[in-house]
Scaffold this motif. Structure first.
Motif, PDB file in Angstrom:
ATOM      1  N   TYR A 166       0.588  -0.783   0.209  1.00 21.40           N
ATOM      2  CA  TYR A 166      -0.003   0.225  -0.171  1.00 21.40           C
ATOM      3  C   TYR A 166       1.213   1.381  -0.415  1.00 21.40           C
ATOM      4  N   LEU A 167       1.941   1.572   0.723  1.00 26.24           N
ATOM      5  CA  LEU A 167       2.823   2.677   1.333  1.00 26.24           C
ATOM      6  C   LEU A 167       3.802   2.675  -0.912  1.00 26.24           C
ATOM      7  N   LEU A 172       3.749   6.497  -0.540  1.00 30.76           N
ATOM      8  CA  LEU A 172       5.162   6.975  -0.867  1.00 30.76           C
ATOM      9  C   LEU A 172       4.834   8.123  -1.960  1.00 30.76           C
ATOM     10  N   ARG A 173       4.008   8.432  -2.889  1.00 30.61           N
ATOM     11  CA  ARG A 173       4.677   9.478  -3.397  1.00 30.61           C
ATOM     12  C   ARG A 173       5.229  10.365  -3.625  1.00 30.61           C
ATOM     13  N   CYS A 174       4.532  11.115  -2.776  1.00 36.77           N
ATOM     14  CA  CYS A 174       5.234  11.790  -1.587  1.00 36.77           C
ATOM     15  C   CYS A 174       6.474  12.152  -0.519  1.00 36.77           C
ATOM     16  N   ASP A 179       9.249  11.821  -8.032  1.00 36.87           N
ATOM     17  CA  ASP A 179       8.906  12.546  -8.439  1.00 36.87           C
ATOM     18  C   ASP A 179       7.500  13.351  -8.453  1.00 36.87           C
ATOM     19  N   GLY A 180       7.279  12.913  -7.203  1.00 34.17           N
ATOM     20  CA  GLY A 180       5.746  13.221  -8.056  1.00 34.17           C
ATOM     21  C   GLY A 180       4.473  12.493  -8.148  1.00 34.17           C
ATOM     22  N   HIS A 181       3.358  12.613  -8.054  1.00 34.83           N
ATOM     23  CA  HIS A 181       2.117  11.884  -9.202  1.00 34.83           C
ATOM     24  C   HIS A 181       1.520  12.767 -10.146  1.00 34.83           C
ATOM     25  N   GLN A 182       1.439  12.395 -11.225  1.00 31.27           N
ATOM     26  CA  GLN A 182       1.870  13.419 -12.587  1.00 31.27           C
ATOM     27  C   GLN A 182      -0.092  13.210 -13.150  1.00 31.27           C
ATOM     28  N   TRP A 429       6.620   3.201  -5.752  1.00 25.88           N
ATOM     29  CA  TRP A 429       7.754   4.592  -5.649  1.00 25.88           C
ATOM     30  C   TRP A 429       9.287   4.714  -5.662  1.00 25.88           C
ATOM     31  N   LEU A 430       9.450   3.219  -4.838  1.00 22.91           N
ATOM     32  CA  LEU A 430      10.814   2.725  -4.436  1.00 22.91           C
ATOM     33  C   LEU A 430      12.017   2.279  -5.198  1.00 22.91           C
TER      34      LEU A 430
END
Length: 629
Positions: A166-167, A172-174, A179-182, A429-430
């Motif tokens: 889940y993370l 963990l997009r932030c 680079d963050g969500h699009q 994200w990792l």
């Protein structure tokens, strides 16, 4: 070739006049043969001398795109390459940044795993392996290891938690390795540029570089460094969880209506994937303060310690600037470092807003002025109502955080319904796909498919009358839901787990409420009746939400409503992810209710308060006695 051009060619001037207008500050004329009109990244004394390739690498002499961009770093501030760029001059700041909560997400990770029953409240994991540069401070650890991955072929355990997936796919997009969500409102860069390069909510380029498409998404507003990030920039991350970035501006996500309709009959546009209602903004926001006018460099950049939660990294409180009823404002952090943009001018405190040619007077509870090198207190500057709340009933100042009364509202997202599909791989994200530009490894399109697909929804949202409880300092604080996970796991269309909730290591339900500083400060405080007569505020719930009827396809996994943190006997029902934080116990609940009983009759009398009137004329001595016990 016309007549004038022939003459100019003959004297060698045509080429000069027809050539691109290269910027005087950059020696990489090959880059500028395409990027004509690009902004100088910084005009500071040292950085103004940097050429394109000093930061971006690549070949500054080449005029063909493929050759020029060979081994180029699209984002020189990404933490994977930053030691070779920003770190050459800012070595300490870069090293500290890698230990900051903005980089480690330690609190977010430990809180989620605690709710999933996978660990205690202690922080043990981060986005990546990291060791502290300093140790020994409260709420810090010496090292953190990278968050594990989840394997659905193995049983759930402390080291194989669905919460980890889940993370990795959602929460963990932030962090500044990412680079963050699009999507609109979430676009940003990674590394130092996550804060110091401004993106609009639409993420389109507004500068003069002729090579950049002005309609293409995922572009900074300008090729410029911003020393003072805007509130909008902070909101590109701080729109989930506590949602403080949005609350500060008075924005509260709606139930998805998208109304009022636009002129063409369509719904309002979304930010961060949500529609918003606009509520009362924080008074500091209305006054023009940005986030960094309060929050310090150490809080933002890190100071070498590995903090477990943000409350331990915090360096300022309300009394830093406003003082208390017993002592003047310190104008210094809790560690004693001066807040340089705050100053005393006579009996006034002035804040010089960062990045703005503007100063404001800061209201003081206890004004003071310097005489003969000593700070001398002046009479309290309180309204009659303020005198009653803060002086006549001193327990308010002793046992309550300032925001407990002065937060007009707080975002409350009840029920986090999360569905994992282990039949569909998705981005992690990792982890990144191998090869390519290392500074773009964190980009959403470059994520490795090492996680699974998730969808999220909720039961309902509210903003009024948030609950109260005890925070890590032993003070009464605002509480909001976070996170109330009901897990559903599927494999395509095959159901595996349905609406599962977890039990924490401490034996409470993994459905959670946590203390928060809502960032919705108002001059007008919450009313006495709101706190002392409302069961929802005490944490025992409103008694209205029927949990069973909201699970029509099966038995509800919990037997308490989502607002109910604790029962009337003081037994904690929901988790609190912060060490030392807890709901009110039975004795505390009874005390709150006793005062509420008095208020029921004496509220009208209390409204007639006059600070100079004798006690027998002002509001009931009984209320005061009960409050001060």
């Amino acid at each position: 070739m016309n007549y004038l051009t022939k003459i100019l060619t003959g004297c060698g001037l045509a080429a000069a006049l027809m050539a691109p207008a290269y910027a005087a500050w950059d020696s990489d004329k090959g880059c500028l043969s395409c990027h004509e009109g690009i902004e100088q990244f910084s005009d500071t004394k040292v950085m103004s001398k940097l050429s394109c390739t000093k930061c971006h690498n690549g070949d500054g002499k080449a005029t063909e795109l493929e050759l020029a961009h060979k081994e180029m770093w699209a984002n020189p501030t990404d933490l994977r390459v930053v030691d070779q760029t920003c770190g050459k001059c800012h070595k300490k700041e870069v090293a500290n940044a890698k230990t900051s909560l903005h980089a480690t997400s330690a609190g977010k990770i430990s809180g989620t795993r605690y709710d999933f029953g996978a660990q205690t409240r202690d922080s043990i994991h981060a986005t990546y392996d990291v060791k502290a540069l300093k140790t020994g401070r409260e709420g810090t650890v010496a090292e953190l290891t990278q968050l594990p991955s989840y394997d659905p072929t193995k049983p759930e355990s402390d080291t194989n938690s669905i919460g980890d997936d889940y993370l990795r796919n959602q929460c963990l997009r932030c962090h500044i390795w990412s680079d963050g969500h699009q999507r609109d409102g979430d676009y940003r860069a990674s590394g130092c540029a996550a804060c110091h390069v401004e993106y609009s909510n639409a993420a389109t380029y507004e500068g003069g570089d002729k090579a950049i498409d002005k309609t293409q998404k995922d572009r900074p507003r300008m090729h410029k460094m911003s020393r003072v990030p805007s509130v909008t920039q902070c909101q590109h991350c701080h729109n989930r969880g506590g949602r403080t970035g949005m609350s500060y501006a008075g924005m509260m996500e709606s139930d998805g209506y998208g109304t009022p309709f636009k002129e063409n009959g369509g719904k309002q546009g979304k930010l961060h994937g949500k529609h918003y209602n606009f509520l009362q903004a924080d008074l500091h926001y209305d006054a023009g303060l940005t986030c960094v006018d309060c929050h310090t460099k150490n809080e933002m950049h890190g100071d070498g310690y590995l903090y477990e939660k943000k409350e331990y990294a915090l360096e300022i409180r309300c009394e830093t600037c406003h003082g208390t009823t017993e002592s003047p404002a310190t104008l210094a952090t809790i560690h004693g470092d001066p807040m340089d943009h705050l100053e005393r001018q006579g009996d006034k405190v002035i804040i010089n807003l960062k990045g703005q040619d503007r100063a404001l007077e800061v209201p003081q509870l206890m004004p003071a002025e310097e005489k003969n090198g000593q700070l001398q207190s002046l009479p309290l500057a309180l309204s009659p109502e303020g005198k009653v709340a803060m002086v006549d009933i001193p327990v308010h100042m002793e046992k309550l955080e300032c925001h407990t009364c002065h937060s007009a509202w707080a975002p409350q997202c009840y029920g986090c319904h999360a569905k994992q599909d282990i039949g569909k791989s998705s981005g992690d994200w990792l982890t990144a796909k191998p090869g390519g530009d290392p500074s773009k490894a964190s980009h959403k399109s470059n994520r490795a498919g090492d996680a699974f697909a998730w969808k999220e929804s909720r039961s309902y949202v509210r903003w009024d009358s948030p609950a109260l409880g005890i925070n890590h300092r032993g003070k009464v604080s605002t509480y909001v839901p976070g996170c109330q996970v009901f897990l559903t796991q599927v494999n395509g269309e095959q159901g595996i787990i349905s609406n599962k909730t977890y039990t924490t290591k401490d034996g409470t339900s993994g459905i959670a409420h946590n203390p928060i500083v809502p960032h919705t400060t108002s001059k007008q405080s919450r009313t006495c009746t709101d706190c002392h007569t409302n069961p929802k505020v005490w944490g025992v719930g409103s008694g209205i939400y029927d949990i069973q009827r909201n699970f029509p396809d099966g038995e509800a996994p919990i037997d308490f409503e989502l607002e109910r943190i604790v029962d009337e006997q003081g037994m904690q029902l929901q988790a609190t992810n912060h060490k030392g934080a807890r709901p009110f116990n039975k004795a505390e609940q009874q005390k709150i209710q006793r005062v509420g009983t008095c208020i029921a009759c004496h509220a009208a009398e209390a409204k007639k308060l006059n600070a100079d009137a004798p006690d027998d004329i002002t509001h009931s001595k009984l209320i005061r006695q009960q409050m001060n016990k």
